[in-house]
Design a protein around this motif. Sequence first.
Motif, PDB file in Angstrom:
ATOM      1  N   THR A  69       0.854  -1.187   0.000  1.00 25.27           N
ATOM      2  CA  THR A  69       0.000   0.000   0.000  1.00 25.27           C
ATOM      3  C   THR A  69       0.886   1.231   0.000  1.00 25.27           C
ATOM      4  N   THR A  70       0.622   2.160  -0.905  1.00 25.00           N
ATOM      5  CA  THR A  70       1.382   3.399  -0.934  1.00 25.00           C
ATOM      6  C   THR A  70       0.456   4.560  -0.572  1.00 25.00           C
ATOM      7  N   VAL A  71       1.026   5.540   0.114  1.00 24.07           N
ATOM      8  CA  VAL A  71       0.283   6.731   0.527  1.00 24.07           C
ATOM      9  C   VAL A  71       1.200   7.939   0.444  1.00 24.07           C
ATOM     10  N   ASP A  72       0.602   9.121   0.387  1.00 21.52           N
ATOM     11  CA  ASP A  72       1.367  10.350   0.490  1.00 21.52           C
ATOM     12  C   ASP A  72       1.658  10.604   1.965  1.00 21.52           C
ATOM     13  N   ALA A  73       2.818  11.175   2.257  1.00 20.50           N
ATOM     14  CA  ALA A  73       3.191  11.470   3.644  1.00 20.50           C
ATOM     15  C   ALA A  73       4.022  12.744   3.678  1.00 20.50           C
ATOM     16  N   LEU A  74       3.850  13.508   4.752  1.00 22.31           N
ATOM     17  CA  LEU A  74       4.675  14.677   4.993  1.00 22.31           C
ATOM     18  C   LEU A  74       5.905  14.206   5.756  1.00 22.31           C
ATOM     19  N   VAL A  75       7.082  14.381   5.178  1.00 21.69           N
ATOM     20  CA  VAL A  75       8.320  13.882   5.757  1.00 21.69           C
ATOM     21  C   VAL A  75       9.128  15.026   6.342  1.00 21.69           C
ATOM     22  N   LEU A  76       9.612  14.829   7.551  1.00 25.41           N
ATOM     23  CA  LEU A  76      10.538  15.746   8.180  1.00 25.41           C
ATOM     24  C   LEU A  76      11.916  15.121   8.070  1.00 25.41           C
ATOM     25  N   ARG A  77      12.784  15.753   7.319  1.00 24.83           N
ATOM     26  CA  ARG A  77      14.137  15.243   7.142  1.00 24.83           C
ATOM     27  C   ARG A  77      15.076  15.974   8.081  1.00 24.83           C
ATOM     28  N   ARG A  78      15.723  15.220   8.964  1.00 28.31           N
ATOM     29  CA  ARG A  78      16.674  15.803   9.903  1.00 28.31           C
ATOM     30  C   ARG A  78      17.956  16.124   9.158  1.00 28.31           C
ATOM     31  N   VAL A  79      18.424  17.342   9.286  1.00 25.57           N
ATOM     32  CA  VAL A  79      19.649  17.772   8.636  1.00 25.57           C
ATOM     33  C   VAL A  79      20.518  18.448   9.674  1.00 25.57           C
ATOM     34  N   SER A  80      21.736  17.957   9.867  1.00 27.50           N
ATOM     35  CA  SER A  80      22.674  18.593  10.798  1.00 27.50           C
ATOM     36  C   SER A  80      23.599  19.498  10.019  1.00 27.50           C
ATOM     37  N   ASN A  81      23.845  20.663  10.572  1.00 25.60           N
ATOM     38  CA  ASN A  81      24.743  21.614   9.920  1.00 25.60           C
ATOM     39  C   ASN A  81      26.171  21.356  10.306  1.00 25.60           C
TER      40      ASN A  81
END
Length: 81
Positions: A69-81
């Motif tokens: 099953t595929t769905v749309d999702a809001l993804v929060l991508r962690r990015v370290s500076n």
Amino acid sequence: MTVDQLIEVLRTHPGDLRVVVNGYEGGFDDLSPDQLSLVRIALNTSVEDWQGQHGETDESPPHAASTVTTVDALVLRRVSN
């Protein structure tokens, strides 16, 4: 978690409260809008306990594609500076 559920959680906190994400190995980083993106994910495709529960839709699932099953999702991508 859905957007509505997230909004309800956020409503229980002051509007000026800082939002952070965990750092790569420790500490915390600020969250910024460019870390959010809408993607299509395949639900429950993980076969390794160290991987996330859901996979990217361009990855080959471990079982027949017709059962994924595929769905749309809001993804929060962690990015370290």
